[in-house]
Design a protein around this motif. Structure first.
Motif, PDB file in Angstrom:
ATOM      1  N   LEU A   1      17.870 -11.305  22.583  1.00  0.00           N
ATOM      2  CA  LEU A   1      18.506 -11.036  23.874  1.00  0.00           C
ATOM      3  C   LEU A   1      18.060  -9.711  24.489  1.00  0.00           C
ATOM      4  O   LEU A   1      18.756  -9.126  25.303  1.00  0.00           O
ATOM      5  N   GLU A   2      16.885  -9.258  24.093  1.00  0.00           N
ATOM      6  CA  GLU A   2      16.350  -8.024  24.662  1.00  0.00           C
ATOM      7  C   GLU A   2      15.779  -8.308  26.044  1.00  0.00           C
ATOM      8  O   GLU A   2      15.046  -9.272  26.234  1.00  0.00           O
ATOM      9  N   GLY A   3      16.119  -7.464  26.988  1.00  0.00           N
ATOM     10  CA  GLY A   3      15.616  -7.617  28.341  1.00  0.00           C
ATOM     11  C   GLY A   3      14.197  -7.096  28.472  1.00  0.00           C
ATOM     12  O   GLY A   3      13.846  -6.083  27.880  1.00  0.00           O
ATOM     13  N   ARG A   4      13.402  -7.820  29.235  1.00  0.00           N
ATOM     14  CA  ARG A   4      12.033  -7.384  29.497  1.00  0.00           C
ATOM     15  C   ARG A   4      12.049  -6.363  30.641  1.00  0.00           C
ATOM     16  O   ARG A   4      12.615  -6.611  31.686  1.00  0.00           O
ATOM     17  N   ILE A   5      11.393  -5.251  30.402  1.00  0.00           N
ATOM     18  CA  ILE A   5      11.362  -4.158  31.367  1.00  0.00           C
ATOM     19  C   ILE A   5      10.082  -4.258  32.199  1.00  0.00           C
ATOM     20  O   ILE A   5       8.990  -4.417  31.662  1.00  0.00           O
TER      21      ILE A   5
ATOM     22  N   GLY B   1      27.986  -2.560  36.213  1.00  0.00           N
ATOM     23  CA  GLY B   1      29.121  -3.231  35.572  1.00  0.00           C
ATOM     24  C   GLY B   1      28.849  -3.501  34.105  1.00  0.00           C
ATOM     25  O   GLY B   1      29.722  -3.315  33.252  1.00  0.00           O
ATOM     26  N   ALA B   2      27.625  -3.938  33.786  1.00  0.00           N
ATOM     27  CA  ALA B   2      27.263  -4.157  32.379  1.00  0.00           C
ATOM     28  C   ALA B   2      27.232  -2.843  31.609  1.00  0.00           C
ATOM     29  O   ALA B   2      27.620  -2.795  30.438  1.00  0.00           O
ATOM     30  N   MET B   3      26.799  -1.766  32.267  1.00  0.00           N
ATOM     31  CA  MET B   3      26.805  -0.455  31.607  1.00  0.00           C
ATOM     32  C   MET B   3      28.223   0.034  31.344  1.00  0.00           C
ATOM     33  O   MET B   3      28.476   0.711  30.347  1.00  0.00           O
TER      34      MET B   3
ATOM     35  N   GLN C   1      27.683   0.564  27.018  1.00  0.00           N
ATOM     36  CA  GLN C   1      26.623   1.513  27.342  1.00  0.00           C
ATOM     37  C   GLN C   1      25.357   1.248  26.539  1.00  0.00           C
ATOM     38  O   GLN C   1      24.249   1.465  27.030  1.00  0.00           O
ATOM     39  N   ASP C   2      25.505   0.748  25.317  1.00  0.00           N
ATOM     40  CA  ASP C   2      24.341   0.534  24.457  1.00  0.00           C
ATOM     41  C   ASP C   2      23.702  -0.837  24.638  1.00  0.00           C
ATOM     42  O   ASP C   2      22.491  -0.986  24.483  1.00  0.00           O
ATOM     43  N   ASN C   3      24.500  -1.858  24.929  1.00  0.00           N
ATOM     44  CA  ASN C   3      23.996  -3.229  24.987  1.00  0.00           C
ATOM     45  C   ASN C   3      24.060  -3.832  26.378  1.00  0.00           C
ATOM     46  O   ASN C   3      24.175  -5.042  26.528  1.00  0.00           O
TER      47      ASN C   3
END
Length: 191
Positions: free
Chosen positions: A33-37, A69-71, A75-77
Motif C-alpha cells: 500500500l505504498e504510494g508512488r511519488i 485529512g489523511a495526515m 501522520q506516519d501512514n
C-alpha cells in the motif's frame, strides 16, 4: 441504497463480487500500500501542509485537502490511507460502470465481465497507488456520468428538470473542477 434495490435478486451479489474482485486485485498489485511519488506529488504535499504555498497557483485544493485529512488521521501512514481510499473509489466506480451498462443491456454476464475487465485493467490499477489525483479524477468523471444519466432517466419519466440528481450532478461537477481544473471543459458536453 437505491442502486442495490432493483428487481433482480442476484444484482446485489454481482455488486459485491465485482467490488471484492476489483478491490482485492488492486490490493494484490500493491500489497504494501505504498504510494508512488511523482514530481507533482511534492506540490500536493506542500499544499496539504500549507495552503498558502507558492505552488498553490497551479494546483487545485481538493486533493491537498484529502492529503491533509489523511495526515490528520495518521501522520506516519497517510500515503497508505490515500492509496486505500483511491482503491475504494476505483472499485465503486467499476460498480457504477456495471450499473450504467445494465441500463442498456440485458446480458448480465457480458456486462459483468466487461466491468471486471475494466476494473482489473493494469493501466487503471497502476494509478490507484499514485499519489496524484489522476485516479480520483477518473472516478469523479464516472460518478458525474452516472449522475447525469440518472438525471436524464428521471427527466424522461417526470419531465421535471428540477430533480435531486440535477443538483447533485452540478455539485459533483464543481468538486471535479476543484480536483482538476481542466474538467471545466468536460462540463460543456453535458450542457
Amino acid at each position: 441504497m437505491r442502486i442495490m434495490i432493483m428487481g433482480d435478486n442476484n444484482k446485489f451479489l454481482y455488486y459485491w463480487i465485482l467490488f471484492l474482485i476489483v478491490f482485492l486485485f488492486s490490493w494484490w498489485s500493491n500489497p504494501s500500500l505504498e504510494g508512488r511519488i511523482y514530481e507533482d506529488t511534492y506540490d500536493y504535499i506542500n499544499l496539504a501542509e500549507d495552503l498558502s504555498h507558492p505552488s498553490n497557483s497551479l494546483r487545485p485544493f481538493v486533493y491537498p485537502l484529502l492529503i491533509r485529512g489523511a495526515m490528520n488521521v495518521s501522520q506516519d501512514n497517510w500515503s497508505k490511507l490515500i492509496v486505500v481510499m483511491q482503491m475504494l473509489f476505483h472499485a465503486v466506480s467499476i460498480i457504477l460502470i456495471f450499473n450504467m451498462l445494465r441500463r442498456y443491456s440485458d446480458s448480465v454476464f457480458l456486462i459483468f465481465f466487461l466491468a471486471l475487465a475494466i476494473g482489473i485493467n493494469p493501466n487503471l490499477v497502476f494509478y490507484t497507488s499514485a499519489l496524484v489525483p489522476i485516479q480520483l479524477f477518473g472516478c469523479y468523471i464516472v460518478i458525474n456520468l452516472y449522475l447525469f444519466l440518472t438525471f436524464l432517466d428521471k427527466y424522461k419519466n417526470t419531465n421535471n428538470v428540477w430533480n435531486i440528481y440535477f443538483f447533485v450532478f452540478g455539485l459533483f461537477s464543481a468538486f471535479t473542477v476543484a480536483l482538476r481544473s481542466m474538467y471545466i471543459f468536460g462540463i460543456v458536453p453535458f450542457i
